[in-house]
Design a protein around this motif. Sequence first.
Motif, PDB file in Angstrom:
ATOM      1  N   ALA A  68     -65.718  11.658 -46.524  1.00 41.79           N
ATOM      2  CA  ALA A  68     -65.385  10.301 -45.271  1.00 41.79           C
ATOM      3  C   ALA A  68     -64.155  10.771 -44.457  1.00 41.79           C
ATOM      4  CB  ALA A  68     -64.587   9.258 -46.241  1.00 41.79           C
ATOM      5  N   TYR A  69     -63.359  11.921 -45.429  1.00 39.05           N
ATOM      6  CA  TYR A  69     -62.352  12.701 -44.798  1.00 39.05           C
ATOM      7  C   TYR A  69     -63.245  13.764 -44.062  1.00 39.05           C
ATOM      8  CZ  TYR A  69     -58.420  12.174 -48.106  1.00 39.05           C
ATOM      9  OH  TYR A  69     -57.633  10.922 -48.767  1.00 39.05           O
ATOM     10  N   GLN A  70     -64.564  13.941 -44.008  1.00 42.56           N
ATOM     11  CA  GLN A  70     -64.566  15.356 -42.796  1.00 42.56           C
ATOM     12  C   GLN A  70     -66.263  14.484 -42.117  1.00 42.56           C
ATOM     13  OE1 GLN A  70     -68.736  16.996 -45.306  1.00 42.56           O
ATOM     14  NE2 GLN A  70     -67.816  19.149 -44.404  1.00 42.56           N
ATOM     15  N   HIS A  71     -65.828  13.045 -42.933  1.00 38.88           N
ATOM     16  CA  HIS A  71     -66.859  12.673 -41.801  1.00 38.88           C
ATOM     17  C   HIS A  71     -65.939  12.221 -40.046  1.00 38.88           C
ATOM     18  CE1 HIS A  71     -70.812  13.717 -42.751  1.00 38.88           C
ATOM     19  NE2 HIS A  71     -70.638  13.213 -43.929  1.00 38.88           N
ATOM     20  N   GLU A  72     -64.407  11.579 -40.843  1.00 34.55           N
ATOM     21  CA  GLU A  72     -63.542  10.916 -40.469  1.00 34.55           C
ATOM     22  C   GLU A  72     -61.892  11.263 -39.855  1.00 34.55           C
ATOM     23  OE1 GLU A  72     -63.403   6.724 -42.716  1.00 34.55           O
ATOM     24  OE2 GLU A  72     -65.935   6.569 -42.681  1.00 34.55           O
ATOM     25  N   GLY A  73     -61.831  11.686 -40.552  1.00 32.86           N
ATOM     26  CA  GLY A  73     -61.284  13.009 -40.084  1.00 32.86           C
ATOM     27  C   GLY A  73     -59.865  12.344 -40.899  1.00 32.86           C
ATOM     28  N   ALA A  74     -58.398  12.931 -41.804  1.00 37.32           N
ATOM     29  CA  ALA A  74     -57.408  12.107 -41.969  1.00 37.32           C
ATOM     30  C   ALA A  74     -56.633  13.079 -41.716  1.00 37.32           C
ATOM     31  CB  ALA A  74     -57.597  13.312 -43.949  1.00 37.32           C
ATOM     32  N   SER A  75     -55.427  12.079 -42.230  1.00 35.67           N
ATOM     33  CA  SER A  75     -54.254  12.306 -41.316  1.00 35.67           C
ATOM     34  C   SER A  75     -53.875  14.060 -42.129  1.00 35.67           C
ATOM     35  CB  SER A  75     -53.209  11.519 -41.259  1.00 35.67           C
ATOM     36  OG  SER A  75     -53.077  11.125 -42.363  1.00 35.67           O
ATOM     37  N   LEU A  76     -52.719  14.466 -41.533  1.00 37.21           N
ATOM     38  CA  LEU A  76     -52.065  15.330 -42.221  1.00 37.21           C
ATOM     39  C   LEU A  76     -51.192  15.537 -43.426  1.00 37.21           C
ATOM     40  CD1 LEU A  76     -51.273  18.090 -39.239  1.00 37.21           C
ATOM     41  CD2 LEU A  76     -53.217  18.525 -40.636  1.00 37.21           C
ATOM     42  N   ARG A  77     -49.892  13.634 -43.509  1.00 37.47           N
ATOM     43  CA  ARG A  77     -49.877  13.142 -44.484  1.00 37.47           C
ATOM     44  C   ARG A  77     -51.074  13.597 -45.296  1.00 37.47           C
ATOM     45  NH1 ARG A  77     -45.392   9.145 -43.429  1.00 37.47           N
ATOM     46  NH2 ARG A  77     -44.586  11.135 -41.558  1.00 37.47           N
ATOM     47  N   ARG A  78     -51.918  12.418 -45.118  1.00 38.60           N
ATOM     48  CA  ARG A  78     -52.427  12.546 -46.152  1.00 38.60           C
ATOM     49  C   ARG A  78     -53.680  13.499 -46.951  1.00 38.60           C
ATOM     50  NH1 ARG A  78     -57.573   7.763 -45.771  1.00 38.60           N
ATOM     51  NH2 ARG A  78     -58.893   7.577 -48.049  1.00 38.60           N
ATOM     52  N   ILE A  79     -53.448  14.097 -46.582  1.00 35.66           N
ATOM     53  CA  ILE A  79     -54.311  15.036 -46.650  1.00 35.66           C
ATOM     54  C   ILE A  79     -53.386  16.425 -47.664  1.00 35.66           C
ATOM     55  CG2 ILE A  79     -54.749  18.048 -46.293  1.00 35.66           C
ATOM     56  CD1 ILE A  79     -56.748  16.117 -45.681  1.00 35.66           C
ATOM     57  N   ALA A  80     -51.787  16.595 -47.374  1.00 34.21           N
ATOM     58  CA  ALA A  80     -50.910  17.265 -47.780  1.00 34.21           C
ATOM     59  C   ALA A  80     -50.818  15.974 -49.382  1.00 34.21           C
ATOM     60  CB  ALA A  80     -49.374  16.746 -46.957  1.00 34.21           C
ATOM     61  N   SER A  81     -50.919  15.116 -49.306  1.00 33.50           N
ATOM     62  CA  SER A  81     -50.500  14.147 -51.179  1.00 33.50           C
ATOM     63  C   SER A  81     -50.993  14.178 -51.270  1.00 33.50           C
ATOM     64  CB  SER A  81     -50.831  12.335 -50.579  1.00 33.50           C
ATOM     65  OG  SER A  81     -52.397  12.925 -49.366  1.00 33.50           O
ATOM     66  N   GLU A  82     -53.127  14.948 -51.195  1.00 31.41           N
ATOM     67  CA  GLU A  82     -53.795  15.377 -52.892  1.00 31.41           C
ATOM     68  C   GLU A  82     -53.488  16.624 -53.466  1.00 31.41           C
ATOM     69  OE1 GLU A  82     -56.388  14.140 -52.883  1.00 31.41           O
ATOM     70  OE2 GLU A  82     -56.858  13.110 -51.440  1.00 31.41           O
ATOM     71  N   LEU A 127     -68.760  23.091 -51.598  1.00 35.48           N
ATOM     72  CA  LEU A 127     -67.676  22.685 -51.414  1.00 35.48           C
ATOM     73  C   LEU A 127     -67.648  22.168 -49.857  1.00 35.48           C
ATOM     74  CD1 LEU A 127     -65.864  25.754 -52.421  1.00 35.48           C
ATOM     75  CD2 LEU A 127     -65.612  23.402 -53.733  1.00 35.48           C
ATOM     76  N   LEU A 128     -66.712  21.272 -49.909  1.00 29.47           N
ATOM     77  CA  LEU A 128     -66.464  19.971 -48.251  1.00 29.47           C
ATOM     78  C   LEU A 128     -65.925  21.267 -47.557  1.00 29.47           C
ATOM     79  CD1 LEU A 128     -66.179  16.793 -49.055  1.00 29.47           C
ATOM     80  CD2 LEU A 128     -68.853  18.390 -48.204  1.00 29.47           C
ATOM     81  N   VAL A 129     -65.787  21.147 -46.346  1.00 34.28           N
ATOM     82  CA  VAL A 129     -64.878  21.831 -45.565  1.00 34.28           C
ATOM     83  C   VAL A 129     -64.074  21.382 -44.458  1.00 34.28           C
ATOM     84  CG1 VAL A 129     -63.904  23.847 -43.557  1.00 34.28           C
ATOM     85  CG2 VAL A 129     -66.242  25.039 -45.129  1.00 34.28           C
ATOM     86  N   ILE A 130     -62.874  21.141 -44.511  1.00 32.38           N
ATOM     87  CA  ILE A 130     -62.179  19.712 -44.009  1.00 32.38           C
ATOM     88  C   ILE A 130     -62.046  20.311 -42.533  1.00 32.38           C
ATOM     89  CG2 ILE A 130     -60.745  18.016 -43.817  1.00 32.38           C
ATOM     90  CD1 ILE A 130     -60.695  17.328 -46.803  1.00 32.38           C
ATOM     91  N   GLU A 131     -62.001  19.676 -41.776  1.00 35.86           N
ATOM     92  CA  GLU A 131     -61.774  20.110 -40.476  1.00 35.86           C
ATOM     93  C   GLU A 131     -60.576  19.798 -39.653  1.00 35.86           C
ATOM     94  OE1 GLU A 131     -63.223  23.293 -38.428  1.00 35.86           O
ATOM     95  OE2 GLU A 131     -65.171  23.282 -39.551  1.00 35.86           O
ATOM     96  N   LEU A 132     -59.452  20.551 -39.766  1.00 37.95           N
ATOM     97  CA  LEU A 132     -58.423  20.062 -39.428  1.00 37.95           C
ATOM     98  C   LEU A 132     -57.987  20.500 -37.681  1.00 37.95           C
ATOM     99  CD1 LEU A 132     -55.830  20.821 -42.609  1.00 37.95           C
ATOM    100  CD2 LEU A 132     -57.490  18.563 -41.727  1.00 37.95           C
ATOM    101  N   PRO A 133     -58.863  20.062 -36.409  1.00 36.22           N
ATOM    102  CA  PRO A 133     -58.476  20.713 -35.382  1.00 36.22           C
ATOM    103  C   PRO A 133     -56.842  21.644 -35.499  1.00 36.22           C
ATOM    104  CG  PRO A 133     -59.171  19.178 -35.258  1.00 36.22           C
ATOM    105  CD  PRO A 133     -58.832  18.888 -36.607  1.00 36.22           C
ATOM    106  N   ALA A 134     -55.668  20.399 -35.464  1.00 30.91           N
ATOM    107  CA  ALA A 134     -54.331  20.787 -35.331  1.00 30.91           C
ATOM    108  C   ALA A 134     -53.825  22.192 -36.470  1.00 30.91           C
ATOM    109  CB  ALA A 134     -53.591  20.152 -35.457  1.00 30.91           C
ATOM    110  N   VAL A 135     -54.964  22.287 -37.039  1.00 30.44           N
ATOM    111  CA  VAL A 135     -54.444  23.930 -37.736  1.00 30.44           C
ATOM    112  C   VAL A 135     -55.266  25.258 -38.088  1.00 30.44           C
ATOM    113  CG1 VAL A 135     -54.029  24.865 -40.097  1.00 30.44           C
ATOM    114  CG2 VAL A 135     -52.879  22.209 -39.343  1.00 30.44           C
ATOM    115  N   LYS A 136     -55.155  26.193 -36.963  1.00 25.92           N
ATOM    116  CA  LYS A 136     -55.693  27.164 -37.162  1.00 25.92           C
ATOM    117  C   LYS A 136     -55.005  28.615 -37.181  1.00 25.92           C
ATOM    118  CE  LYS A 136     -59.356  25.025 -34.887  1.00 25.92           C
ATOM    119  NZ  LYS A 136     -60.840  25.107 -35.667  1.00 25.92           N
ATOM    120  N   ILE A 137     -55.381  29.134 -38.781  1.00 27.69           N
ATOM    121  CA  ILE A 137     -55.047  29.753 -39.406  1.00 27.69           C
ATOM    122  C   ILE A 137     -55.998  31.016 -39.873  1.00 27.69           C
ATOM    123  CG2 ILE A 137     -53.709  31.398 -41.437  1.00 27.69           C
ATOM    124  CD1 ILE A 137     -51.456  28.869 -39.410  1.00 27.69           C
TER     125      ILE A 137
END
Length: 300
Positions: free
Chosen positions: A176-190, A255-265
């Motif tokens: 669901a994260y992968q298809h719908e997106g997730a907030s950075l805060r939510r990701i950080a809580s994992e 493995l699922l790759v979760i795209e975070l458009p705001a973060v490019k490293i």
Amino acid sequence: MELRQLEAFSRVVETGSFSRAAELLRVSQPTISVHVTALERELGLTLIARTTREVGPTEAGRILFEYARQMLDLRQKAKEELYRFATELSGTVAVAASSIPGRYFLPRIITAFQKRYPDVKFDLRMTDSAGAVEQVTDREAELGFCGTLSDGKCIAREFTDDNLVMVAPNMPRYRAYQHEGASLRRIASEPFVVREVGSGTRRETELFLRAMGVDPAGIRIAAEASSNEEVERLVEEGVGIAVLSKSAAAERGNLLVIELPAVKIRRKLYILRRKNSILSPSAQVFYRFAEQFYHRNSEQ
């Protein structure tokens, strides 16, 4: 006794002539006389019997001639062996590599290099970035490949780079994260699976988190692993999420790759050599080859 004195003496014995010895060695006849006289003075013995009709060794000269011939032969063998060492690439190059360059980049470089230089072998020592730096610094390895800058005793040059991505278990919640997106805060809580302190991946994970606006000290670490393979397995089993090299994530299809458009490293990868060190000919050529390998291929 100097080798040039022994060489002059030996040529006089072999030719029976000071002038002929001078011709063979391409020096003047007085130079030959000076070298032979210097030997006689140092040893306190007459080595060459000089008469109006002939020139030849004395008994002491015959004894010295046998040893001089061996020393001159040994010098020639040493020169020939060193020439082969410098011009015919062979032998073993010790390379220390951290997991990402060692698993995903170095094999391709070595394969291409050995097609050109098949007699060069590699002693590949897998470690973490700190270990690669340490082995090069301590001269246990001639070259190192890692994802972190070296200390002051090494020269580090970038040879390629790799994207960092967030990976998660292949489970409904993360899909669901992968298809719908997730907030950075939510990701950080994992819960997170991370590499051990000292690894380049651990440092880059912390950089990635800071780019998300997350304090690395505040994340919940579910597990710490000593290799990327362990991180990948733990993520697959659902222990937590992780920041990995894109090359590593691509190899694990589950493995699922979760795209975070705001973060490019982009993580830089480096080749190391010790400062002021003299590399073996094979290591020197491989160093230049590896430094340019991915730059050349990206231009093709």
